[in-house]
Design a protein around this motif. Structure first.
Motif, PDB file in Angstrom:
ATOM      1  N   UNK A 151       0.876  -1.071   0.092  1.00  0.00           N
ATOM      2  CA  UNK A 151       0.017   0.006   0.094  1.00  0.00           C
ATOM      3  C   UNK A 151       0.913   1.237  -0.034  1.00  0.00           C
ATOM      4  N   UNK A 152       2.002   1.306   0.670  1.00  0.00           N
ATOM      5  CA  UNK A 152       2.775   2.263   0.960  1.00  0.00           C
ATOM      6  C   UNK A 152       3.424   2.653  -0.621  1.00  0.00           C
ATOM      7  N   UNK A 153       3.864   1.763  -1.041  1.00  0.00           N
ATOM      8  CA  UNK A 153       4.335   1.588  -2.275  1.00  0.00           C
ATOM      9  C   UNK A 153       3.663   2.377  -3.549  1.00  0.00           C
ATOM     10  N   UNK A 154       2.333   1.815  -3.403  1.00  0.00           N
ATOM     11  CA  UNK A 154       1.311   2.439  -4.241  1.00  0.00           C
ATOM     12  C   UNK A 154       1.239   4.056  -3.912  1.00  0.00           C
ATOM     13  N   UNK A 155       1.198   4.348  -2.658  1.00  0.00           N
ATOM     14  CA  UNK A 155       1.130   5.651  -2.268  1.00  0.00           C
ATOM     15  C   UNK A 155       2.110   6.513  -2.923  1.00  0.00           C
ATOM     16  N   UNK A 156       3.516   6.099  -3.123  1.00  0.00           N
ATOM     17  CA  UNK A 156       4.660   6.547  -3.609  1.00  0.00           C
ATOM     18  C   UNK A 156       4.414   6.887  -5.215  1.00  0.00           C
ATOM     19  N   UNK A 157       3.986   5.692  -5.731  1.00  0.00           N
ATOM     20  CA  UNK A 157       3.542   5.766  -7.162  1.00  0.00           C
ATOM     21  C   UNK A 157       2.464   6.986  -7.404  1.00  0.00           C
ATOM     22  N   UNK A 170      -4.471   9.435   3.928  1.00  0.00           N
ATOM     23  CA  UNK A 170      -4.332   8.018   3.625  1.00  0.00           C
ATOM     24  C   UNK A 170      -2.803   7.593   4.377  1.00  0.00           C
ATOM     25  N   UNK A 171      -1.764   8.568   4.254  1.00  0.00           N
ATOM     26  CA  UNK A 171      -0.555   8.205   4.564  1.00  0.00           C
ATOM     27  C   UNK A 171      -0.691   8.100   6.281  1.00  0.00           C
ATOM     28  N   UNK A 172      -1.550   9.246   6.736  1.00  0.00           N
ATOM     29  CA  UNK A 172      -1.605   9.089   8.255  1.00  0.00           C
ATOM     30  C   UNK A 172      -2.018   7.676   8.854  1.00  0.00           C
ATOM     31  N   UNK A 173      -3.153   7.082   7.968  1.00  0.00           N
ATOM     32  CA  UNK A 173      -3.867   6.052   8.553  1.00  0.00           C
ATOM     33  C   UNK A 173      -3.003   4.837   7.975  1.00  0.00           C
ATOM     34  N   UNK A 174      -2.038   5.011   7.304  1.00  0.00           N
ATOM     35  CA  UNK A 174      -1.136   3.754   6.936  1.00  0.00           C
ATOM     36  C   UNK A 174       0.212   4.012   8.083  1.00  0.00           C
ATOM     37  N   UNK A 175       0.358   4.975   9.033  1.00  0.00           N
ATOM     38  CA  UNK A 175       1.452   5.238   9.692  1.00  0.00           C
ATOM     39  C   UNK A 175       2.655   5.565   8.646  1.00  0.00           C
ATOM     40  N   UNK A 176       2.499   6.395   7.896  1.00  0.00           N
ATOM     41  CA  UNK A 176       3.602   6.511   7.036  1.00  0.00           C
ATOM     42  C   UNK A 176       4.030   8.338   6.966  1.00  0.00           C
ATOM     43  N   UNK A 177       5.025   8.499   7.597  1.00  0.00           N
ATOM     44  CA  UNK A 177       5.338   9.824   7.827  1.00  0.00           C
ATOM     45  C   UNK A 177       5.900  10.210   6.583  1.00  0.00           C
ATOM     46  N   UNK A 178       5.972  11.913   6.373  1.00  0.00           N
ATOM     47  CA  UNK A 178       6.077  12.471   5.337  1.00  0.00           C
ATOM     48  C   UNK A 178       7.679  12.102   4.965  1.00  0.00           C
TER      49      UNK A 178
END
Length: 214
Positions: free
Chosen positions: A66-72, A138-146
């Motif tokens: 999911x995080x990889x897709x967010x980067x894309x 989406x980042x916040x709910x996936x615990x993905x900091x900037x």
């Protein structure tokens, strides 16, 4: 430098990197009118498959995918901000970066990740717009900091450039280095560097160069 200023500077760097990558693919990409918004909502659908949405079967979210897709999606979002409908005033990279940093600092969060993702997809479908607030949600709910987004973006972009510079197109590029794939070396290099270093992307490239088989 405040966190907001650092974020703005790093977004400006990513905008420059995105323009450079798009130009490497098509040197007149800005004139082509590519539908970046469509790429965004399609990626949202793919991301939902990795997260899981089927209530009639057991599904476990694949957080890393999911995080990889967010980067894309961020790649497409940056591209859309450079040449899409939201940039009719032809803002500079610094101005776009400031605008995006403001949105990413105010996450829009719905009841669960799937609902927040649907806002992101809906903004792309209905308004042909990359919405930074729901993306940040989406980042916040996936615990993905900037910081993680920046590190992953710069790493992927730099590796793509490195591959192109070392024969990826003509087939001479070596993807496995001494028994390990280039992606694995990239992870080690990223973990060894400080993302706040103003020469971060250059050091990532140098790290790849230092490890590449001669």
């Amino acid at each position: 430098m405040t966190n907001k200023e650092l974020m703005t500077n790093q977004i400006a760097i990513m905008l420059e990197m995105q323009d450079a990558m798009n130009t490497k693919v098509n040197d007149k990409w800005v004139e082509q009118g590519f539908e970046w918004y469509r790429a965004i909502w399609i990626e949202c659908g793919e991301m939902l498959e990795h997260y899981g949405w089927k209530w009639w079967k057991h599904q476990q979210p694949d957080a890393e995918q999911v995080k990889m897709e967010l980067v894309d999606i961020f790649h497409f979002g940056l591209s859309s901000r450079i040449d899409g409908p939201s940039n009719e005033k032809k803002l500079s990279y610094d101005e776009i970066a400031s605008e995006l940093a403001g949105e990413l600092s105010e996450p829009l969060v719905k009841g669960d990740f799937k609902q927040t993702l649907e806002v992101l997809a809906g903004q792309a479908v209905m308004y042909q717009h990359f919405d930074g607030t729901s993306f940040a949600g989406c980042m916040q709910q996936m615990d993905m900091p900037f910081e993680e987004l920046y590190k992953s973006y710069v790493g992927k972009n730099t590796l793509n450039f490195f591959r192109q510079d070392h024969g990826y197109k003509d087939g001479s590029y070596i993807k496995e280095w001494n028994g390990r794939e280039d992606n694995e070396y990239l992870v080690d290099i990223l973990d060894s560097l400080d993302t706040s270093d103003e020469n971060f992307k250059e050091k990532v490239y140098q790290g790849l160069k230092d490890n590449y088989p001669s």
